[in-house]
Motif scaffolding. Structure first.
Motif, short mmCIF file in Angstrom:
data_model
loop_
_atom_site.label_atom_id
_atom_site.label_comp_id
_atom_site.label_asym_id
_atom_site.label_seq_id
_atom_site.Cartn_x
_atom_site.Cartn_y
_atom_site.Cartn_z
N THR A 67 6.28 -1.84 -9.09
CA THR A 67 6.22 -2.37 -10.45
C THR A 67 7.64 -2.40 -10.99
N LEU A 68 7.84 -2.98 -12.15
CA LEU A 68 9.18 -3.01 -12.74
C LEU A 68 9.71 -1.60 -12.97
N ALA A 69 8.82 -0.66 -13.19
CA ALA A 69 9.23 0.73 -13.40
C ALA A 69 9.76 1.37 -12.12
N ASP A 70 9.52 0.73 -10.97
CA ASP A 70 10.02 1.23 -9.69
C ASP A 70 11.36 0.61 -9.32
N THR A 71 11.93 -0.18 -10.18
CA THR A 71 13.21 -0.85 -9.92
C THR A 71 14.30 -0.19 -10.76
N PRO A 72 15.55 -0.53 -10.52
CA PRO A 72 16.63 0.01 -11.36
C PRO A 72 16.52 -0.39 -12.84
N LEU A 73 15.64 -1.33 -13.16
CA LEU A 73 15.45 -1.69 -14.57
C LEU A 73 14.78 -0.57 -15.35
N ALA A 74 14.19 0.39 -14.66
CA ALA A 74 13.49 1.50 -15.32
C ALA A 74 14.39 2.23 -16.31
N ARG A 75 15.68 2.34 -15.99
CA ARG A 75 16.58 3.08 -16.90
C ARG A 75 16.66 2.40 -18.27
N PHE A 76 16.51 1.08 -18.29
CA PHE A 76 16.54 0.37 -19.57
C PHE A 76 15.23 0.58 -20.33
N PHE A 77 14.12 0.61 -19.60
CA PHE A 77 12.83 0.89 -20.24
C PHE A 77 12.83 2.29 -20.82
N GLU A 78 13.42 3.24 -20.07
CA GLU A 78 13.49 4.63 -20.54
C GLU A 78 14.33 4.73 -21.80
N LEU B 185 13.08 -4.63 -26.11
CA LEU B 185 14.15 -4.55 -25.12
C LEU B 185 14.41 -5.99 -24.71
N ILE B 186 15.64 -6.44 -24.89
CA ILE B 186 16.00 -7.82 -24.58
C ILE B 186 17.00 -7.80 -23.44
N MET B 187 16.63 -8.45 -22.34
CA MET B 187 17.49 -8.44 -21.16
C MET B 187 17.63 -9.84 -20.57
N ARG B 188 18.82 -10.06 -20.04
CA ARG B 188 19.13 -11.28 -19.30
C ARG B 188 20.23 -10.90 -18.32
N GLY B 189 20.08 -11.31 -17.08
CA GLY B 189 21.07 -10.96 -16.07
C GLY B 189 22.48 -11.32 -16.48
N GLY B 190 23.42 -10.39 -16.25
CA GLY B 190 24.82 -10.62 -16.55
C GLY B 190 25.23 -10.33 -17.98
N LEU B 191 24.26 -10.06 -18.84
CA LEU B 191 24.57 -9.76 -20.25
C LEU B 191 24.12 -8.34 -20.59
N PRO B 192 24.81 -7.68 -21.51
CA PRO B 192 24.39 -6.32 -21.89
C PRO B 192 22.96 -6.31 -22.44
N PRO B 193 22.12 -5.41 -21.97
CA PRO B 193 20.77 -5.28 -22.53
C PRO B 193 20.87 -4.86 -23.99
N LYS B 194 19.90 -5.30 -24.78
CA LYS B 194 19.90 -4.97 -26.21
C LYS B 194 18.57 -4.37 -26.60
N VAL C 258 23.13 -11.49 -12.64
CA VAL C 258 22.01 -12.43 -12.64
C VAL C 258 21.22 -12.27 -11.33
N GLU C 259 21.93 -12.16 -10.22
CA GLU C 259 21.27 -12.02 -8.92
C GLU C 259 20.48 -10.72 -8.84
N GLU C 260 21.09 -9.61 -9.29
CA GLU C 260 20.39 -8.32 -9.28
C GLU C 260 19.15 -8.36 -10.16
N PHE C 261 19.31 -8.90 -11.36
CA PHE C 261 18.21 -8.97 -12.31
C PHE C 261 17.04 -9.76 -11.71
N ALA D 130 11.68 -9.96 -9.14
CA ALA D 130 10.88 -10.39 -7.99
C ALA D 130 10.22 -9.19 -7.30
N GLU D 131 10.94 -8.06 -7.22
CA GLU D 131 10.39 -6.86 -6.59
C GLU D 131 9.31 -6.21 -7.44
N GLY D 132 9.39 -6.38 -8.75
CA GLY D 132 8.52 -5.64 -9.65
C GLY D 132 7.29 -6.36 -10.14
#
Length: 96
Positions: free
Chosen positions: A30-41, A51-60, A77-80, A85-87
């Motif tokens: 799930t998305l919580a299993d990806t490195p994006l989890a730190r932003f959700f936390e 939580l507003i996110m877009r690859g290459g830009l600072p999360p807000k 952008v590629e990582e995001f 896709a993984e989550g």
């Protein structure tokens, strides 16, 4: 007198796995299993409404109506796109 069946106790882990299967995520990240989890936390920690996110830009985070950028290096952008896709499931990807 009829015999009543007694269910065998189920471990918490087995119950969690069953719930995951029911949700359609069996064996899937799930998305919580990806490195994006730190932003959700961070969103939870700061009690943000969004939580507003877009690859290459600072999360807000939206805090009391105002947008605040999170510190740190944002995912490219590629990582995001890879984390998304993984989550998500293939069914969710089709809906995008």
């Amino acid at each position: 007198m009829s015999e009543s069946s007694v269910a065998e106790p189920v471990s918490a882990e087995a119950e969690a796995q069953q719930n995951i299967k029911l949700m359609g995520h069996a064996g899937h990240k799930t998305l919580a299993d990806t490195p994006l989890a730190r932003f959700f936390e961070a969103a939870v920690q700061y009690e943000s409404s969004d939580l507003i996110m877009r690859g290459g830009l600072p999360p807000k985070l939206r805090l009391r109506g105002e947008l605040r950028s999170l510190d740190g290096t944002p995912p490219t952008v590629e990582e995001f796109n890879q984390y998304i896709a993984e989550g998500i499931t293939s069914e969710q990807a089709k809906e995008m």
